[in-house]
Design a protein around this motif. Structure first.
Motif, PDB file in Angstrom:
ATOM      1  N   GLY A 136      15.570  -8.399  -6.486  1.00 14.58           N
ATOM      2  CA  GLY A 136      16.610  -9.220  -7.085  1.00 14.58           C
ATOM      3  C   GLY A 136      17.845  -9.334  -6.231  1.00 14.58           C
ATOM      4  O   GLY A 136      18.600 -10.279  -6.343  1.00 14.58           O
ATOM      5  N   TYR A 150      16.536 -12.608 -15.741  1.00 12.64           N
ATOM      6  CA  TYR A 150      15.570 -11.531 -16.007  1.00 12.64           C
ATOM      7  C   TYR A 150      16.228 -10.353 -16.711  1.00 12.64           C
ATOM      8  O   TYR A 150      15.671  -9.759 -17.630  1.00 12.64           O
ATOM      9  N   VAL A 158      10.397  -4.583 -16.783  1.00 16.10           N
ATOM     10  CA  VAL A 158       9.124  -4.779 -16.082  1.00 16.10           C
ATOM     11  C   VAL A 158       9.433  -5.157 -14.632  1.00 16.10           C
ATOM     12  O   VAL A 158      10.232  -6.048 -14.383  1.00 16.10           O
ATOM     13  N   ILE A 195      15.085 -23.111  -6.299  1.00 16.72           N
ATOM     14  CA  ILE A 195      13.695 -22.763  -6.017  1.00 16.72           C
ATOM     15  C   ILE A 195      12.834 -23.542  -7.020  1.00 16.72           C
ATOM     16  O   ILE A 195      13.086 -23.490  -8.214  1.00 16.72           O
ATOM     17  N   PRO A 198       7.220 -25.673 -11.583  1.00 11.69           N
ATOM     18  CA  PRO A 198       6.403 -24.467 -11.597  1.00 11.69           C
ATOM     19  C   PRO A 198       6.080 -23.936 -10.209  1.00 11.69           C
ATOM     20  O   PRO A 198       6.032 -24.690  -9.235  1.00 11.69           O
ATOM     21  N   PRO A 318       8.978 -16.510 -19.525  1.00 11.67           N
ATOM     22  CA  PRO A 318       8.923 -15.265 -20.299  1.00 11.67           C
ATOM     23  C   PRO A 318      10.060 -14.323 -19.924  1.00 11.67           C
ATOM     24  O   PRO A 318      10.437 -13.471 -20.715  1.00 11.67           O
ATOM     25  N   THR A 319      10.598 -14.483 -18.721  1.00  9.11           N
ATOM     26  CA  THR A 319      11.632 -13.544 -18.302  1.00  9.11           C
ATOM     27  C   THR A 319      12.809 -14.215 -17.604  1.00  9.11           C
ATOM     28  O   THR A 319      13.926 -13.754 -17.717  1.00  9.11           O
ATOM     29  N   HIS A 320      12.555 -15.312 -16.901  1.00 13.00           N
ATOM     30  CA  HIS A 320      13.689 -16.031 -16.320  1.00 13.00           C
ATOM     31  C   HIS A 320      14.122 -17.052 -17.356  1.00 13.00           C
ATOM     32  O   HIS A 320      13.822 -18.235 -17.243  1.00 13.00           O
TER      33      HIS A 320
HETATM   34  C1  HEC Z   1       7.153 -10.996 -17.130  1.00 15.22           C
HETATM   35  C2  HEC Z   1       6.763 -11.506 -15.834  1.00 15.22           C
HETATM   36  C3  HEC Z   1       7.786 -11.693 -14.723  1.00 15.22           C
HETATM   37  C4  HEC Z   1       8.630 -10.759 -14.179  1.00 15.22           C
HETATM   38  C5  HEC Z   1       8.794  -9.310 -14.569  1.00 15.22           C
HETATM   39  C6  HEC Z   1       9.360 -11.435 -13.113  1.00 15.22           C
HETATM   40  N1  HEC Z   1       8.972 -12.747 -13.038  1.00 15.22           N
HETATM   41 FE1  HEC Z   1       9.669 -14.136 -11.703  1.00 15.22          FE
HETATM   42  N2  HEC Z   1       8.523 -15.583 -12.631  1.00 15.22           N
HETATM   43  C7  HEC Z   1       7.604 -15.335 -13.641  1.00 15.22           C
HETATM   44  C8  HEC Z   1       6.929 -16.566 -13.952  1.00 15.22           C
HETATM   45  C9  HEC Z   1       5.869 -16.734 -15.008  1.00 15.22           C
HETATM   46  C10 HEC Z   1       7.447 -17.559 -13.086  1.00 15.22           C
HETATM   47  C11 HEC Z   1       6.985 -18.999 -12.915  1.00 15.22           C
HETATM   48  C12 HEC Z   1       7.685 -19.989 -13.772  1.00 15.22           C
HETATM   49  C13 HEC Z   1       7.090 -21.358 -13.556  1.00 15.22           C
HETATM   50  O1  HEC Z   1       6.102 -21.508 -12.825  1.00 15.22           O
HETATM   51  O2  HEC Z   1       7.662 -22.290 -14.126  1.00 15.22           O
HETATM   52  C14 HEC Z   1       8.449 -16.897 -12.266  1.00 15.22           C
HETATM   53  C15 HEC Z   1       9.217 -17.548 -11.288  1.00 15.22           C
HETATM   54  C16 HEC Z   1      10.063 -16.912 -10.399  1.00 15.22           C
HETATM   55  C17 HEC Z   1      10.796 -17.566  -9.338  1.00 15.22           C
HETATM   56  C18 HEC Z   1      10.763 -19.064  -9.022  1.00 15.22           C
HETATM   57  C19 HEC Z   1      11.916 -19.799  -9.673  1.00 15.22           C
HETATM   58  C20 HEC Z   1      11.816 -19.934 -11.173  1.00 15.22           C
HETATM   59  O3  HEC Z   1      12.781 -19.543 -11.876  1.00 15.22           O
HETATM   60  O4  HEC Z   1      10.791 -20.425 -11.670  1.00 15.22           O
HETATM   61  C21 HEC Z   1      11.485 -16.587  -8.668  1.00 15.22           C
HETATM   62  C22 HEC Z   1      12.395 -16.761  -7.464  1.00 15.22           C
HETATM   63  C23 HEC Z   1      11.208 -15.323  -9.332  1.00 15.22           C
HETATM   64  N3  HEC Z   1      10.345 -15.566 -10.372  1.00 15.22           N
HETATM   65  C24 HEC Z   1      11.746 -14.095  -8.949  1.00 15.22           C
HETATM   66  C25 HEC Z   1      11.609 -12.913  -9.685  1.00 15.22           C
HETATM   67  C26 HEC Z   1      12.336 -11.677  -9.408  1.00 15.22           C
HETATM   68  C27 HEC Z   1      13.310 -11.479  -8.270  1.00 15.22           C
HETATM   69  C28 HEC Z   1      11.940 -10.770 -10.369  1.00 15.22           C
HETATM   70  C29 HEC Z   1      12.429  -9.337 -10.577  1.00 15.22           C
HETATM   71  C30 HEC Z   1      13.878  -9.182 -10.685  1.00 15.22           C
HETATM   72  C31 HEC Z   1      10.964 -11.440 -11.231  1.00 15.22           C
HETATM   73  N4  HEC Z   1      10.797 -12.719 -10.786  1.00 15.22           N
HETATM   74  C32 HEC Z   1      10.337 -10.829 -12.308  1.00 15.22           C
HETATM   75  C33 HEC Z   1       7.348 -14.135 -14.256  1.00 15.22           C
HETATM   76  C34 HEC Z   1       8.004 -12.946 -14.002  1.00 15.22           C
END
Ligand code: HEC
Ligand code: HEC
Ligand code: HEC
Ligand code: HEC
Ligand code: HEC
Length: 466
Positions: A136, A150, A158, A195, A198, A318-320
């Motif tokens: 992060g 998140y 997680v 960024i 999907p 689910p998280t962002h």
């Molecule tokens: C519970 C599951 C989960 C966790 C934990 C998670 N992500 Fe994600 N993240 C996703 C999903 C699902 C997507 C895809 C969303 C989409 O395709 O629209 C995503 C997309 C992203 C993207 C692309 C931009 C966006 O917002 O779609 C980035 C960068 C990212 N995650 C970074 C992180 C970082 C850094 C962390 C830890 C701090 C993290 N993720 C933790 C599930 C998670």
């Protein structure tokens, strides 16, 4: 003369800075590589950027070093031949040979030092790179929207890698390789802002989400209360109460069962990048029977892409989880972070979120009360300041100008009030050949127990009204 003596010139000539640096590089990368190897295969998931070290820097050092040794030897022999230092014969290769002794001592010392450094370094590096802070914050401004969103989500405990890599070797390697590309993009500042979503190379959700969420378990009805506040002076509060049919709680297949139940698969064709414009939907049930639902004004499907539905087509956030101004202010009012006793606070907060920058909000809100509600301004100073801080916090966790992320940049597919969501398919027009439609009936997905009512009876019956 023993057989090893043919190597004698090599040992002699390798005594130059270029070859010795090469030797150092080769031993260093070998030792580090050996230390990192168990982390690579042992752990369930390892952070992609560790891959840059394992797959890029260390092999680079190894082969680079390997090439430097003969190059150094060649340059040294040329130099010595030119200056006439080049010996007619080389001393025999045994431990009395100073060149060999020096070389051996060098290798032993370098390896020893490397062992100490590597054993300390790799342990901490592996732990660190696996951590949420690394993901992060290392690429701070790039990931700050995702990291911030998140931290306010049900998955804030997680680790990033649990969803972004998941278990198994195949995706592990794949993510290592894409991690390498990402670091270059950040280094050379070529990454896209925002960024894009999907995410195309996201691992199929069922393989990651279902390591924690057991499909049969999320099969119950769930009661949800949505609290809203009006644009009027009193910020009138109303409630919507839904019983969401997540699973087959009432005997039917429920939302999860209808799309992902045993043997069920749904494919759809979309014509846009964001998967919002859906052309047709095809459901295959467990007997293998397929039904295709086609929009009446069937647009041309020339550039349509077909996708198999999974968790992501509903739970893409689910998280962002980014909020929209109205909903975020409603939640802050419901939780008491913003006092509903301030006149027009809902309306004004939403307006400021949409028109001002984060830093400008506190002063603008104070000015509003000072100019329009002077008695409130003098009596409720502390409440106004607290409200201003809460409104500003909403702004700061949703708007990231340097990444071009603002209200609504990221679409959320769950529900249908803020974004098309479920209604991308369930629009009551897409029909199968037998006339069956993808329903928009209000009580199919949820029972509407109350809608925008002030103090609905259902809540007092359940003992959760206030
Ligand atoms: C519970 C599951 C989960 C966790 C934990 C998670 N992500 Fe994600 N993240 C996703 C999903 C699902 C997507 C895809 C969303 C989409 O395709 O629209 C995503 C997309 C992203 C993207 C692309 C931009 C966006 O917002 O779609 C980035 C960068 C990212 N995650 C970074 C992180 C970082 C850094 C962390 C830890 C701090 C993290 N993720 C933790 C599930 C998670
Ligand atoms: C490492 C374990 C783990 C993984 C992987 C994981 N989750 Fe979760 N998820 C959790 C936990 C724990 C909770 C419960 C949090 C709570 O109740 O506070 C949760 C809660 C949820 C909720 C309920 C949120 C709410 O509003 O209560 C949804 C929806 C969800 N997860 C979807 C997903 C999706 C989709 C994925 C895959 C992209 C995923 N999860 C991956 C552990 C995980
Ligand atoms: C057709 C859309 C859809 C799909 C596909 C879908 N879900 Fe859900 N899911 C929902 C809805 C709607 C809810 C209820 C959300 C709410 O409470 O507001 C939900 C709720 C959940 C919850 C919370 C359950 C609870 O009782 O707290 C979890 C966990 C979850 N889903 C995981 C998953 C996983 C994992 C997948 C993929 C295997 C998946 N979902 C696929 C629509 C979907
Ligand atoms: C990609 C298209 C698509 C999306 C998006 C979608 N669905 Fe569906 N849904 C279907 C299809 C196809 C069926 C099967 C309809 C049939 O066979 O009659 C279905 C059936 C259902 C059913 C069962 C209906 C019944 O009559 O028993 C429910 C409930 C449902 N969906 C809820 C949701 C919810 C909630 C969302 C949003 C979170 C959602 N769907 C999003 C395609 C979709
Ligand atoms: C295809 C499934 C589906 C259908 C059909 C459907 N809804 Fe919903 N609705 C949902 C889901 C899922 C949510 C929960 C969203 C969430 O988790 O935030 C929701 C949420 C809501 C909310 C609360 C939203 C908010 O943010 O305040 C209202 C109000 C609502 N629905 C009204 C309706 C009405 C009225 C109809 C009939 C025209 C209808 N819904 C038809 C799936 C559906």
């Amino acid at each position: 003369m023993n057989r090893l003596d043919v190597l004698s010139p090599v040992v002699y000539l390798s005594n130059n800075w270029l070859s010795l640096t090469g030797v150092l590089l080769v031993t260093t990368s070998t030792v580090f590589w050996l230390f990192l190897l168990p982390a690579n295969f042992g752990a369930e998931t390892v952070h992609p950027y560790l891959g840059i070290l394992i797959y890029l820097l260390l092999p680079g050092g190894f082969f680079g070093g390997l090439a430097m040794i003969p190059l150094g030897i060649y340059l040294e022999s040329r130099r010595e031949k030119k200056s006439g230092e080049y010996p007619a014969s080389f001393p025999p290769l045994d431990l009395r040979h100073t060149g060999l002794r020096r070389l051996l001592a060098f290798v032993v010392l370098a390896t020893g030092a490397n062992l100490v450094i590597a054993s300390q370094f790799t342990y901490h590096a592996v732990n660190y790179m696996d951590s949420v802070n690394f993901c992060g914050q290392t690429c701070h401004s790039v990931m700050s929207p995702e990291f911030t969103a998140y931290q306010n989500s049900p998955h804030s405990r997680v680790e990033c890698v649990k969803c972004h890599i998941g278990p198994g070797a195949g995706w592990f390697v794949k993510s290592k390789l894409s991690g390498v590309g990402q670091v270059f993009a950040v280094t050379f500042n070529t990454y896209p802002r925002p960024i894009p979503a999907p995410v195309h190379n996201l691992r199929p959700a069922r393989e990651t989400c279902e390591t924690c969420h057991w499909p049969q378990k999320y099969g119950e009805d769930r009661l949800r209360v949505f609290r809203k506040f009006g644009d009027d002076e009193a910020n009138t509060r109303t409630e919507t109460v839904l019983l969401i049919r997540i699973g087959g709680g009432n005997g039917g297949p429920g939302i999860h069962g209808a799309h992902l139940g045993e043997g069920v698969s749904i494919r759809y064709a979309h014509t846009d990048e964001k998967r919002q414009d859906i052309l047709w939907v095809e459901r295959r049930d467990k007997d293998g029977k397929t039904t295709r639902f086609q929009a009446p004004d069937s647009k041309s499907g020339a550039n349509a892409q077909v996708r198999e539905m999974d968790c992501m087509d509903c739970h893409n956030r689910p998280t962002h989880i980014y909020e929209l101004p109205e909903r975020a202010v409603d939640n802050a009012l419901a939780s008491g972070a913003i006092s509903p006793a301030l006149p027009f606070i809902k309306k004004k907060s939403v307006e400021l979120l949409k028109t001002t920058t984060g830093a400008g909000i506190p002063a603008a809100l104070a000015a509003y009360y000072r100019d329009n509600h002077a008695p409130v301004f003098s009596e409720k100073r502390a409440e106004i300041e607290r409200a201003a801080a809460a409104v500003r916090a909403i702004y700061d966790r949703n708007v990231f100008p340097q990444m071009k992320v603002t209200w609504g940049t990221y679409i959320n597919n769950i529900g249908h009030t803020d974004f098309p969501g479920c209604f991308r398919c369930h629009d009551d027009t897409r029909a199968a050949s037998d006339g069956r439609k993808l329903t928009q009936d209000c009580n199919t997905c949820h029972s509407l127990l109350a809608m925008d009512e002030a103090g609905p009876k259902i809540l007092s019956d359940l003992g959760i009204g206030k």
